[in-house]
Design an enzyme around this catalytic site. Sequence first.
Site, PDB file in Angstrom:
ATOM      1  CE  LYS A 131      39.956  18.938 -27.265  1.00  0.00           C
ATOM      2  NZ  LYS A 131      40.875  19.551 -26.284  1.00  0.00           N
ATOM      3  CG  ASP A 149      42.214  15.056 -23.210  1.00  0.00           C
ATOM      4  OD1 ASP A 149      42.505  13.837 -23.260  1.00  0.00           O
ATOM      5  OD2 ASP A 149      41.919  15.617 -22.144  1.00  0.00           O
TER       6      ASP A 149
END
Length: 236
Positions: A131, A149
């Site tokens: 991420k 997220d």
Amino acid sequence: MTNAPATAMRALSKAAAKAFITALAEANPDAESELVFRNPFELLVSVVLSAQATDKSVNKATKGLFEEAPDPASMAALGEDGIARHIRTIGLWRAKAHNVELLCEQLLERHSGQVPSDRASLEALAGVGRKTANVVMNVAFGADTMAVDTHIFRIGNRTGLAPGKTVRQVEDGLVARIPKDMLRPAHHWLILHGRYICKARAPECWRCPATTWCLYPDKRVMAPPARKTAASQKTA
């Protein structure tokens, strides 16, 4: 973030996904990261610190940190304790201080103090996962990546935009359904949409510009009545 949503969703078609993203874009055309940074290094550190912390809390912590240590060499010189002194107000600060010090040392040793732009090199740095790498590649280097997220994971499943049991499944679904020329800014449109409108406990569907295409079965299309304040009750 590996559990499937309580209500399994069917996936939007590519045409519907494009209309959904287009609606978000038109409602918030200038969406950008809410992290405060001046260069790829500051962005990288900020994203590492943002795990389980709000952007607002990270910005407050990094203001003094970046003033004292604006580059990998000066931040590595601060050491773990010096970094920790600035970031004690955010979650997991001890582990993050350790990772940021090591990250800075790795940047100096492996990349002459520069932030690499490729995924493999980024993910090899301390505290950097997929991420974080996606965010840095997207924001700092203009890559067509999708960082998933908690907000984007929720939206992907709740709306049918990209259902998936894992973060990677949602990421792959978004990359497959969102038009390539919209993919890079879509990260910002989606994260801000999840942060302020399509919220976890009380989604404000009546404010959603993409509700026409959303497959969420429990849409709250009517705004709740305004609460009366003590002052308004006295004047009533």
